[in-house]
Design an enzyme around this catalytic site. Structure first.
Site, mmCIF file in Angstrom:
data_model
loop_
_atom_site.group_PDB
_atom_site.id
_atom_site.type_symbol
_atom_site.label_atom_id
_atom_site.label_comp_id
_atom_site.label_asym_id
_atom_site.label_seq_id
_atom_site.Cartn_x
_atom_site.Cartn_y
_atom_site.Cartn_z
ATOM 1 N N ASP A 195 0.873 -1.166 0.000
ATOM 2 C CA ASP A 195 0.000 0.000 0.000
ATOM 3 C C ASP A 195 0.921 1.231 0.000
ATOM 4 O OD1 ASP A 195 -2.233 1.753 0.652
ATOM 5 O OD2 ASP A 195 -1.452 1.722 2.706
ATOM 6 N N ASP A 233 -1.859 -0.480 5.760
ATOM 7 C CA ASP A 233 -2.268 0.067 7.062
ATOM 8 C C ASP A 233 -3.758 0.342 7.153
ATOM 9 O OD1 ASP A 233 -2.292 2.255 5.248
ATOM 10 O OD2 ASP A 233 -2.260 3.620 6.951
#
Ligand code: MG
Length: 371
Positions: free
Chosen positions: A115, A309
């Site tokens: 990510d 996250d």
């Protein structure tokens, strides 16, 4: 008439949590009263296509999201040390367990999925300034030299490319709805495998997304700090710079706009509401698509590592868990419900972990093979 109950169960549990939260703190969206919430639940089971009920359900979820966002702000996360200790037990640090991880990856092709925001770059007030460090870029270059590597982000693909600037990576932007392969060879060995993958499963939604972007810009301009970002196949409404007192009002504005667009849905991230097409496509599907295009669809010799996250990364963690392959690593300082198996605290720990992966793969120059 009921849809597959197994599919709905997880959603229902989330809804129950959302309803419970909205009862315990009903100031955010006062419309979510007990009997109405129960009616919403009944409606969700029996009449899955009733637009109003589903929209009210989203209202309850948005309010629960605001509560969880308040709960995870740093000033309130201190009394959780005991909870955190037991959480760490079940989701150990990927740095402390590095040897174990590489041991299970031995002999398999590691594929790295990352990510961007909050994983490779810190979360900053202005999303246009979420730069990653020079050190991180150098480490990423090393990673891409040894393993197929993909950035999987909610952001627009071009925007994230401008942050990362490495042509040897795969990029899956707009939550995986905009996928492109490397434009430069990752390593001489992998040179021939470079098919320029390009996949855009939601292209017919482009005009609608653009229209909603303009409406949201207009409707949110009265809320100081609100920032609407156009990610091409999806939109983000950032709450990072909005005063906590205005969170509920801003969320309500967004929800009202969305009422007129049943083909779009709202999802929640870290201080961000995301608007995207209702098509069944997410970061988990993007991960599967990329593994398939790399030729690992039915292979046992692959070890995907996914680091993220955000709540939207959970779709990818779930895919890895159900495939029983590789590992998911959640980047978080606080205990969170997650399908990831390991954790890292912040982007600097992500950098350390990636650097160790490069060192693990790099042929050792210290130990000679023959003495
Ligand atoms: Mg993120």
């Amino acid at each position: 008439m009921m849809t597959n109950q197994n599919v709905v169960t997880h959603e229902v549990i989330n809804t129950l949590i959302a309803v419970a939260a909205s009862i315990s703190n009903s100031t955010a969206l006062p419309s979510a009263t007990v009997p109405e919430s129960m009616a919403v639940l009944g409606g969700f089971w029996g009449l899955p296509h009733n637009k109003n009920l589903v929209k009210r359900l989203e209202g309850a979820k948005v309010s629960a999201w605001i509560d969880s966002m308040r709960a995870s702000s740093p000033t309130r996360a201190k009394s959780e040390s005991q909870e955190k200790r037991s959480w760490i037990l079940y989701h150990p640090s990927a740095l402390n367990t590095f040897e174990q991880i590489v041991c299970s990856a031995k002999g398999k092709q590691v594929v790295v999925f990352l990510d961007y925001d909050g994983t490779l770059s810190p979360i900053v007030a202005d999303p246009d300034k979420a730069f990653m460090t020079r050190k991180m870029r150098a480490t990423l270059k090393g990673i891409a030299r040894h393993f197929p590597t993909a950035i999987v982000t909610g952001r627009c693909r071009d925007k994230v490319y401008n942050f990362v600037k490495l042509a040897e990576l795969y990029y899956a932007g707009s939550h995986g709805m905009d996928i492109k392969g490397p434009t430069k060879s990752q390593s001489p060995k992998q040179g021939n495998n470079n098919k320029a993958v390009l996949f855009q499963p939601a292209s017919q939604f482009l005009p609608m997304i653009d229209e909603v972007y303009k409406i949201l810009l207009e409707k949110t301009k009265t809320v100081p700090g609100a920032n609407v970002e156009n990610n091409k196949f999806c939109l983000s409404v950032h709450f990072r710079c909005v005063d906590e007192k205005s969170w509920a009002a801003l969320a309500e504005k967004v929800r009202l706009v969305l009422n007129d667009y049943p083909q779009l849905r709202l999802t929640q991230g870290r201080k961000v509401l995301e608007i995207r097409p209702t098509i069944k496509w997410d970061k988990g599907k993007a991960l599967e698509f990329l593994l398939e295009s790399l030729g690992y669809e039915n292979s046992n010799d692959v070890f995907p590592i996914y680091i993220g996250d955000d709540r939207t990364d959970e779709d990818a963690f779930k895919v890895l868990r159900s495939r029983g392959q590789g590992i998911g690593i959640l980047v978080s300082r606080v205990a969170k419900e997650t399908d990831a198996s390991y954790t890292l605290q912040d982007p600097s720990e992500v950098e350390q972990f990636l650097r160790r992966l490069v060192e693990w793969k790099r042929p050792s120059t210290v130990t000679p093979t023959s003495v």
